[in-house]
Design a protein around this motif. Structure first.
Motif, PDB file in Angstrom:
ATOM      1  N   LEU A  21      69.067  31.621   8.801  1.00  0.00           N
ATOM      2  CA  LEU A  21      70.937  32.290   8.403  1.00  0.00           C
ATOM      3  C   LEU A  21      71.478  33.729   8.703  1.00  0.00           C
ATOM      4  O   LEU A  21      70.486  33.916   8.309  1.00  0.00           O
ATOM      5  N   GLU A  56      74.471  23.263   5.398  1.00  0.00           N
ATOM      6  CA  GLU A  56      74.518  24.653   6.875  1.00  0.00           C
ATOM      7  C   GLU A  56      74.906  23.998   7.918  1.00  0.00           C
ATOM      8  O   GLU A  56      75.444  25.259   8.825  1.00  0.00           O
ATOM      9  N   LYS A 113      72.808  31.116  13.486  1.00  0.00           N
ATOM     10  CA  LYS A 113      70.853  30.656  13.367  1.00  0.00           C
ATOM     11  C   LYS A 113      70.457  30.886  14.723  1.00  0.00           C
ATOM     12  O   LYS A 113      70.848  31.205  15.924  1.00  0.00           O
TER      13      LYS A 113
END
Length: 608
Positions: A194, A178, A189
């Motif tokens: 996400l 990530e 984000k």
């Protein structure tokens, strides 16, 4: 690991002129080639490439080395990466243990991010060509814009599905973290979680000059007034918008060959020009033109032609960029387009010949362009006319070259009927003011004292990123550390090491014997390495000291060798034509070499 024989084959095959000319505009000068250094900012070329000797050397910043060193430094690659890059270029098979995905991700943040952007580019292409929405929406749009399959493939265009996190999920499935997805800007984000930054958009990969995908631009496919028409990757460790030009990877060879760069504004502007065969075209990608972008072009050519939109916004963008280009010492021309057109639409509705003819017939220098634009509001108003002249004179004052400034002043005199002496005086005044601003006076008055270069010791080490400082220090003549003397000895060894000094001993054997008799080792550890390896390989039948150490597997050794062997000047044709009249350097060695070695010993005694 790659075996040494393969590495040597790659180094021997790589043509240093061919490698470097893809990044730097090189001009023939005698036996060598000269251009502006890509590693520091300069307007007069001091970067020399010697095809015969297989190395480059900048006499401005001190960087030097072979083709591998250049790729390492310019493309920020490791030694193995540079070797593989050259191997791929010259079709040489490299047998090496393939890294696992996990090992790749552990090789550092930058490399991890580059791996992710490459994965994303392949994903977007797959979505464009092999999914229903990609074909109907993305591919349909690109075909409507006049792009054929070859062009779409060349630029790696793609499509991101209109789903909140489709790409992010696939990236997770392939093991990507990530942290890197967010840092590259591929994944956003928020408080809700996400999401895919480029969802529902046609994708334009942005490559650096070496061809690596470092960012993306995405064009929205929905008629949503709230959505931005284009979204670009954010700044990151691998992408700095102001340092990048869209299309530079595909355009660089054509820019060098044609000695001109066409500068447009957007992705499709570049692609449409390439479709018409005008491949020396790049774009500032929607951002205001920066000095870094101009300097990137200057490494390839000193000639820029600006082709922006024909509307008022495009004209203003042209005017903003002109002064920056002039200040960097480049030659700038402008092609005004019809008000209803931008480079993309104009290229699409024109044939190749029509487009080339239009550019040739409408290309004007910045004086004529500015005059025509600004005169539209000046008419017969003396005050407005005076403002126009002042504006143009300010631009001329930015030009660093005296002769070029004078030529443009004469053009203003002829066009606007102004006294030449007045213009020269005004330009001189503006340049003086620029040089003596309070900030600059403060900087000059409070400049920190020059520090002495760090003394090289047997424990000192070099890395490719520190070669500049080390090479400059090493060649700067610091007699208290014997750098000049060590360089002279190393030069004799590299150039004439296998020559006979007399009937019994070679130059290399003499140097090694003299140093061993007094139990001396060089203070520079890398020259020590050169001495030891010379002694090890000197008896080999085909041993050539220059070739061996220029193509050495240690990039620091090859760089230092190139620096030692480089000469800032070439012998005149008169001298070389009378080579039988004047003694050659090797003929003087019996007299000179003992003096060089003894001088070194004296310096070492003085140090002790």
């Amino acid at each position: 690991m790659i075996d040494k024989s393969t590495i040597q084959r790659i180094v021997d095959t790589a043509d240093i002129y061919e490698v470097i000319s893809g990044f730097v505009n090189l001009k023939k000068r005698g036996a060598n080639y000269v251009g502006c250094c890509p590693f520091h900012n300069e307007k007069t070329g001091s970067f020399t490439v010697s095809p015969a000797k297989g190395f480059y050397k900048c006499f401005g910043c001190g960087k030097a080395g072979n083709a591998v060193n250049f790729i390492m430094e310019h493309e920020q690659m490791s030694y193995i990466e540079a070797i593989k890059h050259l191997a791929a270029r010259y079709g040489i098979t490299v047998e090496d243990k393939e890294l696992t995905e996990e090992q790749k991700r552990e090789k550092g943040d930058r490399e991890s991010m580059l791996i992710i952007t490459q994965f994303a580019q392949e994903y977007f292409v797959e979505q464009l060509l092999h999914t229903d929405n990609g074909i109907s929406i993305g591919l349909g749009y690109l075909k409507h814009r006049g792009l054929d399959s070859d062009t779409i493939e060349k630029f790696g265009l793609g499509y991101s599905p209109d789903a909140s996190d489709a790409f992010t999920k696939v990236a997770f499935e392939h093991g990507f973290k990530e942290d890197f997805l967010v840092r590259t800007g591929l994944t956003g984000k928020s408080e809700r979680g996400l999401y895919d930054r480029f969802r529902g958009r046609v994708i334009f990969p942005i490559r650096d000059i070496g061809g690596k995908v470092i960012a993306f631009g995405g064009r929205v496919m929905k008629n949503d007034v709230k959505a931005a028409k284009y979204v670009n990757s954010p700044e990151s460790e691998i992408y700095h918008k102001g340092n990048t030009l869209y299309g530079i990877y595909f355009a660089k060879k054509s820019i060098v060959n044609s000695d001109r760069c066409y500068l447009v504004e957007g992705y499709l502007d570049v692609i449409s020009f390439h479709v018409k065969g005008i491949e020396n075209t790049v774009a500032s990608s929607g951002t205001s033109l920066t000095i870094e972008q101009i300097r990137l072009i200057r490494r390839l050519t000193p000639n820029i032609t600006v082709i922006y939109d024909g509307d008022s916004a495009g004209i203003k963008a042209s005017l903003r960029g002109i002064d920056l280009i002039l200040e960097e010492g480049l030659n700038v021309k402008v092609v005004p387009l019809p008000p209803e057109d931008d480079p993309d639409t104009f290229a699409r509705k024109s044939s190749t010949e029509e487009l080339k003819t239009y550019i040739a017939e409408h290309e004007v220098d910045f004086i004529k362009f500015k005059t025509e634009i600004l005169l539209q509001g000046a008419a017969d108003d003396p005050l407005e006319r005076a403002k126009l002249i002042t504006n143009i004179v300010q631009s001329i004052s930015l030009i660093p070259d005296n002769i070029t400034r004078s030529v443009y002043i004469q053009e203003v005199v002829a066009t606007l009927k102004v006294e030449e002496a007045v213009l020269h005086t005004e330009v001189a005044t503006l340049r003086t003011k620029k040089k003596l601003t309070p900030v600059e006076r403060s900087f000059i008055g409070n400049a920190p004292p020059k520090t002495e270069e760090a003394q090289l010791s047997p424990s000192s080490s070099l890395t490719p990123s520190s070669l500049t400082a080390t090479t400059v220090s090493y060649t700067s003549g610091r007699t208290d550390t014997c750098q000049t003397e060590e360089m002279a000895i190393a030069r004799s060894l590299l150039l004439f090491g296998i020559y006979k000094l007399d009937d019994e001993i070679t130059v290399g054997e003499y140097i090694i014997r003299e140093l061993q008799e007094d139990e001396l080792e060089m203070l520079n550890p890398h020259i020590n390495t050169i001495l030891k390896e010379f002694q090890l390989y000197a008896t080999d039948e085909d041993f050539s000291p220059q070739k061996f150490f220029v193509s050495h597997s240690d990039p620091v050794i090859s760089s230092i060798t190139a620096s030692i062997l480089s000469e800032p000047y070439e012998l005149s044709k008169i001298w070389t034509a009378n080579k039988n009249t004047y003694p050659r350097e090797e003929e003087l060695l019996p007299e000179l070499l003992p003096k060089i070695v003894n001088n070194y010993k004296v310096k070492r005694v003085e140090m002790m």
